[in-house]
Design a protein around this motif. Sequence first.
Motif, PDB file in Angstrom:
ATOM      1  N   LEU A  11      -1.026   2.491   8.405  1.00  0.00           N
ATOM      2  CA  LEU A  11      -1.653   1.199   8.129  1.00  0.00           C
ATOM      3  C   LEU A  11      -2.949   1.059   8.925  1.00  0.00           C
ATOM      4  N   ALA A  12      -2.914   1.448  10.178  1.00  0.00           N
ATOM      5  CA  ALA A  12      -4.108   1.366  11.023  1.00  0.00           C
ATOM      6  C   ALA A  12      -5.205   2.291  10.497  1.00  0.00           C
ATOM      7  N   ARG A  13      -4.832   3.500  10.090  1.00  0.00           N
ATOM      8  CA  ARG A  13      -5.821   4.447   9.571  1.00  0.00           C
ATOM      9  C   ARG A  13      -6.483   3.928   8.296  1.00  0.00           C
ATOM     10  N   GLY A  19       1.179  -7.300   5.353  1.00  0.00           N
ATOM     11  CA  GLY A  19       1.315  -8.203   4.205  1.00  0.00           C
ATOM     12  C   GLY A  19       0.630  -7.664   2.961  1.00  0.00           C
ATOM     13  N   GLU A  20      -0.522  -7.047   3.136  1.00  0.00           N
ATOM     14  CA  GLU A  20      -1.241  -6.458   2.008  1.00  0.00           C
ATOM     15  C   GLU A  20      -0.448  -5.304   1.407  1.00  0.00           C
ATOM     16  N   LEU A  21       0.136  -4.469   2.275  1.00  0.00           N
ATOM     17  CA  LEU A  21       0.959  -3.353   1.789  1.00  0.00           C
ATOM     18  C   LEU A  21       2.169  -3.879   1.028  1.00  0.00           C
ATOM     19  N   VAL A  25       2.886  -2.935  -2.820  1.00  0.00           N
ATOM     20  CA  VAL A  25       4.064  -2.118  -3.115  1.00  0.00           C
ATOM     21  C   VAL A  25       5.094  -2.914  -3.914  1.00  0.00           C
ATOM     22  N   GLY A  26       5.085  -4.236  -3.735  1.00  0.00           N
ATOM     23  CA  GLY A  26       6.016  -5.080  -4.476  1.00  0.00           C
ATOM     24  C   GLY A  26       7.350  -5.269  -3.785  1.00  0.00           C
ATOM     25  N   ILE A  27       7.356  -5.205  -2.450  1.00  0.00           N
ATOM     26  CA  ILE A  27       8.579  -5.509  -1.703  1.00  0.00           C
ATOM     27  C   ILE A  27       8.250  -6.589  -0.674  1.00  0.00           C
ATOM     28  N   THR A  28       9.287  -7.169  -0.119  1.00  0.00           N
ATOM     29  CA  THR A  28       9.076  -8.297   0.787  1.00  0.00           C
ATOM     30  C   THR A  28       8.460  -7.839   2.105  1.00  0.00           C
ATOM     31  N   LEU A  29       7.761  -8.773   2.722  1.00  0.00           N
ATOM     32  CA  LEU A  29       7.182  -8.527   4.042  1.00  0.00           C
ATOM     33  C   LEU A  29       8.291  -8.177   5.040  1.00  0.00           C
ATOM     34  N   THR A  54      -0.032   3.865  -2.427  1.00  0.00           N
ATOM     35  CA  THR A  54      -0.882   2.793  -1.917  1.00  0.00           C
ATOM     36  C   THR A  54      -1.700   3.241  -0.712  1.00  0.00           C
ATOM     37  N   LEU A  55      -1.073   4.002   0.191  1.00  0.00           N
ATOM     38  CA  LEU A  55      -1.751   4.453   1.408  1.00  0.00           C
ATOM     39  C   LEU A  55      -2.450   5.807   1.232  1.00  0.00           C
ATOM     40  N   ASP A  56      -2.314   6.394   0.035  1.00  0.00           N
ATOM     41  CA  ASP A  56      -2.907   7.704  -0.253  1.00  0.00           C
ATOM     42  C   ASP A  56      -2.512   8.711   0.821  1.00  0.00           C
ATOM     43  N   CYS A  57      -1.201   8.893   0.952  1.00  0.00           N
ATOM     44  CA  CYS A  57      -0.678   9.809   1.971  1.00  0.00           C
ATOM     45  C   CYS A  57       0.542  10.548   1.446  1.00  0.00           C
TER      46      CYS A  57
END
Length: 76
Positions: A11-13, A19-21, A25-29, A54-57
């Motif tokens: 997430l940091a990278r 919250g954006e993720l 992704v469509g799951i709860t925080l 989503t994170l391209d990893c």
Amino acid sequence: MAIIVNLDVMLARRKMKVGELAEKVGITLANISILKNGKAKAVRMETLDKICATLDCQPGDLLEYRVEPASGTEGD
């Protein structure tokens, strides 16, 4: 647990907030937070797929195996 979740690192990278993720992704925080904090007992392959997209990893960027030191003493 010997499986370490490095979601916070990814997430940091990617300069993305939890919250954006969760929204993308469509799951709860709450569920993202449980996963991020290493408290999850399991993760669906579908969820892992969406997080990676989503994170391209790769899954290996998110999950790491570390050998835990043996507890107790020999001969027990």
